[in-house]
Design a protein around this motif. Structure first.
Motif, PDB file in Angstrom:
ATOM      1  N   ASP A 197       0.988  -1.434   0.115  1.00 48.17           N
ATOM      2  CA  ASP A 197      -0.001  -0.084   0.307  1.00 48.17           C
ATOM      3  C   ASP A 197       0.621   1.397  -0.191  1.00 48.17           C
ATOM      4  O   ASP A 197       0.287   1.626  -0.968  1.00 48.17           O
ATOM      5  CB  ASP A 197      -0.785   0.093   1.131  1.00 48.17           C
ATOM      6  N   GLU A 198       1.723   1.096   0.670  1.00 44.82           N
ATOM      7  CA  GLU A 198       2.961   2.585   0.518  1.00 44.82           C
ATOM      8  C   GLU A 198       3.388   2.445  -0.765  1.00 44.82           C
ATOM      9  O   GLU A 198       3.504   3.432  -1.332  1.00 44.82           O
ATOM     10  CB  GLU A 198       3.585   2.139   1.948  1.00 44.82           C
ATOM     11  N   LYS A 199       3.800   1.252  -0.943  1.00 41.09           N
ATOM     12  CA  LYS A 199       4.035   1.815  -2.417  1.00 41.09           C
ATOM     13  C   LYS A 199       3.548   2.175  -3.392  1.00 41.09           C
ATOM     14  O   LYS A 199       4.061   3.426  -4.798  1.00 41.09           O
ATOM     15  CB  LYS A 199       4.725   0.347  -3.207  1.00 41.09           C
ATOM     16  N   ARG A 200       2.248   1.574  -3.359  1.00 40.65           N
ATOM     17  CA  ARG A 200       1.754   2.579  -4.123  1.00 40.65           C
ATOM     18  C   ARG A 200       1.440   3.843  -4.263  1.00 40.65           C
ATOM     19  O   ARG A 200       0.767   5.040  -5.319  1.00 40.65           O
ATOM     20  CB  ARG A 200      -0.030   1.578  -4.105  1.00 40.65           C
ATOM     21  N   SER A 201       1.399   4.147  -3.051  1.00 42.73           N
ATOM     22  CA  SER A 201       0.899   5.653  -2.937  1.00 42.73           C
ATOM     23  C   SER A 201       1.964   6.597  -3.451  1.00 42.73           C
ATOM     24  O   SER A 201       1.385   7.120  -3.822  1.00 42.73           O
ATOM     25  CB  SER A 201       0.883   5.462  -1.245  1.00 42.73           C
ATOM     26  N   VAL A 202       3.654   5.646  -3.393  1.00 41.86           N
ATOM     27  CA  VAL A 202       4.288   6.959  -3.831  1.00 41.86           C
ATOM     28  C   VAL A 202       4.194   6.728  -4.990  1.00 41.86           C
ATOM     29  O   VAL A 202       4.659   7.638  -5.783  1.00 41.86           O
ATOM     30  CB  VAL A 202       5.842   5.564  -3.468  1.00 41.86           C
ATOM     31  N   PHE A 203       4.065   5.513  -5.705  1.00 32.95           N
ATOM     32  CA  PHE A 203       4.135   5.616  -7.072  1.00 32.95           C
ATOM     33  C   PHE A 203       3.095   6.094  -7.309  1.00 32.95           C
ATOM     34  O   PHE A 203       2.917   7.119  -9.000  1.00 32.95           O
ATOM     35  CB  PHE A 203       3.735   3.640  -7.975  1.00 32.95           C
ATOM     36  N   ASN A 204       2.014   6.291  -7.058  1.00 35.63           N
ATOM     37  CA  ASN A 204       0.747   6.749  -7.631  1.00 35.63           C
ATOM     38  C   ASN A 204       1.849   8.907  -7.299  1.00 35.63           C
ATOM     39  O   ASN A 204       1.404   9.450  -8.493  1.00 35.63           O
ATOM     40  CB  ASN A 204      -0.820   7.565  -6.517  1.00 35.63           C
ATOM     41  N   MET A 205       1.642   9.490  -6.293  1.00 39.30           N
ATOM     42  CA  MET A 205       2.641   9.979  -5.747  1.00 39.30           C
ATOM     43  C   MET A 205       3.467  10.519  -7.357  1.00 39.30           C
ATOM     44  O   MET A 205       3.550  11.557  -7.787  1.00 39.30           O
ATOM     45  CB  MET A 205       4.003  10.793  -4.708  1.00 39.30           C
ATOM     46  N   PHE A 206       3.954   9.527  -8.495  1.00 42.67           N
ATOM     47  CA  PHE A 206       4.763   9.917  -9.010  1.00 42.67           C
ATOM     48  C   PHE A 206       4.712  10.050 -10.501  1.00 42.67           C
ATOM     49  O   PHE A 206       4.722  11.324 -11.047  1.00 42.67           O
ATOM     50  CB  PHE A 206       6.641   8.910  -9.219  1.00 42.67           C
ATOM     51  N   VAL A 207       2.627   9.626 -10.624  1.00 43.75           N
ATOM     52  CA  VAL A 207       2.230   9.702 -11.881  1.00 43.75           C
ATOM     53  C   VAL A 207       1.801  11.153 -12.042  1.00 43.75           C
ATOM     54  O   VAL A 207       1.913  11.545 -12.800  1.00 43.75           O
ATOM     55  CB  VAL A 207       1.195   8.494 -11.525  1.00 43.75           C
ATOM     56  N   GLU A 208       1.206  11.398 -10.404  1.00 44.95           N
ATOM     57  CA  GLU A 208       0.501  12.507 -10.305  1.00 44.95           C
ATOM     58  C   GLU A 208       1.731  13.746 -10.792  1.00 44.95           C
ATOM     59  O   GLU A 208       1.471  14.753 -11.618  1.00 44.95           O
ATOM     60  CB  GLU A 208       0.229  13.437  -8.957  1.00 44.95           C
ATOM     61  N   LYS A 209       3.093  13.455 -10.343  1.00 44.23           N
ATOM     62  CA  LYS A 209       3.709  14.685 -10.169  1.00 44.23           C
ATOM     63  C   LYS A 209       4.356  14.808 -11.515  1.00 44.23           C
ATOM     64  O   LYS A 209       4.924  16.351 -12.256  1.00 44.23           O
ATOM     65  CB  LYS A 209       4.924  14.630  -8.772  1.00 44.23           C
ATOM     66  N   ILE A 210       4.715  13.386 -12.559  1.00 44.38           N
ATOM     67  CA  ILE A 210       5.086  13.429 -13.481  1.00 44.38           C
ATOM     68  C   ILE A 210       3.274  14.305 -14.674  1.00 44.38           C
ATOM     69  O   ILE A 210       4.151  15.256 -15.487  1.00 44.38           O
ATOM     70  CB  ILE A 210       5.093  12.202 -14.349  1.00 44.38           C
ATOM     71  N   GLU A 211       2.811  14.192 -14.679  1.00 46.02           N
ATOM     72  CA  GLU A 211       0.556  14.918 -14.929  1.00 46.02           C
ATOM     73  C   GLU A 211       1.611  16.035 -14.890  1.00 46.02           C
ATOM     74  O   GLU A 211       1.368  17.376 -16.221  1.00 46.02           O
ATOM     75  CB  GLU A 211       0.271  13.803 -14.608  1.00 46.02           C
ATOM     76  N   ILE A 212       1.671  16.690 -13.396  1.00 36.22           N
ATOM     77  CA  ILE A 212       1.463  17.893 -13.915  1.00 36.22           C
ATOM     78  C   ILE A 212       2.882  18.658 -14.403  1.00 36.22           C
ATOM     79  O   ILE A 212       3.190  19.749 -14.836  1.00 36.22           O
ATOM     80  CB  ILE A 212       2.187  18.627 -12.122  1.00 36.22           C
TER      81      ILE A 212
END
Length: 105
Positions: A83-98
């Motif tokens: 779950d922690e890994k999922r959270s981190v990878f979600n942050m990556f995707v969001e930051k890259i999109e931005i």
């Protein structure tokens, strides 16, 4: 933003999304297994509560309850880490999109 930078960010985002997909699949697998061990542990606990014979209780605990409880706790910890890994990878995707839609000032 230069087109090559934007393209590189999009490519990186796709790579991160693929890794996230693998993590999501593992998460679902562990979640299913955790549910199974939750049932096994619960059933074993109920049987122990309904059993009078101390020797049988001892054998059931040794053979089933302790291993099920250990596996259940191991799976819970594994699920938490995933779950922690999922959270981190979600942050990556969001930051890259931005970053890929921002225009330099």
């Amino acid at each position: 933003m230069e087109p090559y930078v934007k393209d590189a960010l999009i490519e990186w985002k796709e790579e991160i999304e693929n890794q996230k997909k693998e993590i999501d699949e593992e998460y679902e697998k562990v979640k299913t297994e955790l549910q199974l061990y939750s049932y096994k542990f619960g059933i074993t606990k109920q049987v122990i509560q309904s059993t009078i014979n101390e020797e049988m209780i001892k054998n059931i605990k040794k053979t089933y309850q302790q291993p099920f409880e250990e596996k259940y706790n191991e799976l819970r910890l594994q699920l938490k880490k995933l779950d922690e890994k999922r959270s981190v990878f979600n942050m990556f995707v969001e930051k890259i999109e931005i970053a890929s839609v921002k225009e330099p000032k």
